[in-house]
Design an enzyme around this catalytic site. Structure first.
Site, mmCIF file in Angstrom:
data_model
loop_
_atom_site.group_PDB
_atom_site.id
_atom_site.type_symbol
_atom_site.label_atom_id
_atom_site.label_comp_id
_atom_site.label_asym_id
_atom_site.label_seq_id
_atom_site.Cartn_x
_atom_site.Cartn_y
_atom_site.Cartn_z
ATOM 1 N N LYS A 6 0.845 -1.209 0.000
ATOM 2 C CA LYS A 6 0.000 0.000 0.000
ATOM 3 C C LYS A 6 0.864 1.236 0.000
ATOM 4 C CE LYS A 6 0.803 1.085 4.546
ATOM 5 N NZ LYS A 6 1.500 2.303 5.025
ATOM 6 N N ASP A 150 -2.691 -1.482 10.148
ATOM 7 C CA ASP A 150 -2.929 -1.538 8.703
ATOM 8 C C ASP A 150 -3.624 -2.825 8.256
ATOM 9 O OD1 ASP A 150 -1.761 0.928 8.308
ATOM 10 O OD2 ASP A 150 0.208 0.112 7.807
#
Length: 323
Positions: A6, A150
């Site tokens: 990401k 996350d």
């Protein structure tokens, strides 16, 4: 199965919580730089987790000669976040059988790209499926939120991989599912639409950063920035405006620990990238290119300029297919 990295297009700190974590506001997008996970169910209760660099650790050491000794060593077994996530999930769901899980790594470690969190999320989905637990089961997200900030993001906007978010455009899989606004510790998620695909160039210098070290010297601002304008531009365009709205509060503390980051960012800007900044707590940096072809060209130029782990990247819809 693919376990994507990401990028943080926006990251702001709002306050330090009583549990020691920071209340944050971040906009994340999954990209098509992926680790590969294989998960096999065992007849006994053994849980084995192994990880190796792809194509090999020697190849990575050759690309990154300046890396500190031991920084490319991958945690195996109980030291791996995948093991911790799966073990907690097994206990919560009373799963008796074991698993063999192997990870082929291509996402740099210590880069702020969420590789370990992504691996944990993918392993939770894979173990749930092999255990005949619905991917919509709330215990998956509950475990993810406990494991790391996350991890919930990488589960995707829905735990049913065949479901389409309401209002999504079936002709454009990037309309929803690749980006999200995360608040709280990162576990509170809201989908973010993308008006069109974006082309990134990501560059990892041979200087991994400790998330704990970066956060230990960061300061919460008196007047935090808002992601509101960025979110509106992502959804409605024009995407040409996007680069001016990127922001990361951790950029300054990270560059204090890792001064070569400033040189990297300057190289990325001078070579034609826009909005260049740190992702997560670093040390990987990224910028926006005008097209995928331009991104590939610039990544090649950066590699020749002494930054060998440079690559073009595009948004990747989440969750990734289970195989």
């Amino acid at each position: 199965m693919k376990s994507p990295a990401k990028l943080n297009l926006f990251l702001e700190l709002h306050r330090r919580r009583e549990d020691g974590f920071h209340e944050l506001e971040t906009v994340m997008v999954a990209i098509d730089r992926c680790d590969q996970l294989s998960i096999t169910r065992r007849d006994d209760s053994e849980l084995n987790v192994t990880a190796q660099w792809s194509p090999s650790q020697a190849a990575w050491e050759q690309q990154l000669p300046g890396m500190p000794a031991g920084s490319l060593d991958l945690p195996q077994g109980e030291g791996n976040l995948v093991y911790q996530a799966v073990q907690r999930f097994r206990q919560r769901c009373q799963i008796k059988h074991g698993f063999d899980i192997h990870i082929e790594k291509t996402i740099p470690a210590g880069a702020g790209m969420g590789g370990a969190s992504s691996n944990a999320a993918c392993s939770l989905r894979g173990v749930a499926k092999l255990s005949q637990i619905p991917l919509s089961d709330a215990r998956i997200r509950q475990t993810a939120a406990e494991i790391g900030s996350d991890v919930p993001f990488f589960l995707g906007p829905t735990t049913d991989q065949d479901a389409k978010p309401e209002g999504s455009d079936a002709s454009n899989p990037l309309t929803k599912g690749s980006a999200a606004l995360a608040t709280g510790r990162g576990e509170q998620l809201a989908e973010v639409a993308l008006a069109a695909p974006i082309s990134f160039v990501v560059c990892f210098p041979p200087h991994p950063l400790s998330t704990a070290a970066v956060y230990s010297i960061c300061q919460v601002p008196v007047n935090p920035c808002s992601a509101e304008e960025l979110l509106s531009t992502m959804a409605k365009g024009p995407l040409e405006k996007l680069s001016s709205l990127l922001f990361n509060r951790l950029g300054k503390p990270a560059s204090t620990i890792c001064p070569p980051m400033a040189d990297l960012l300057e190289s990325m800007r001078s070579i034609g990238l826009n909005g260049c900044q740190l992702t997560g707590s670093g040390s990987a940096c990224f910028g926006i290119a005008e097209s995928l072809a331009d991104a590939n060209r610039i990544a090649t130029e950066l590699s020749k300029a002494g930054y060998p782990v440079s690559f073009a990247a595009s948004p990747l819809p989440l969750p990734t297919p289970l195989q």
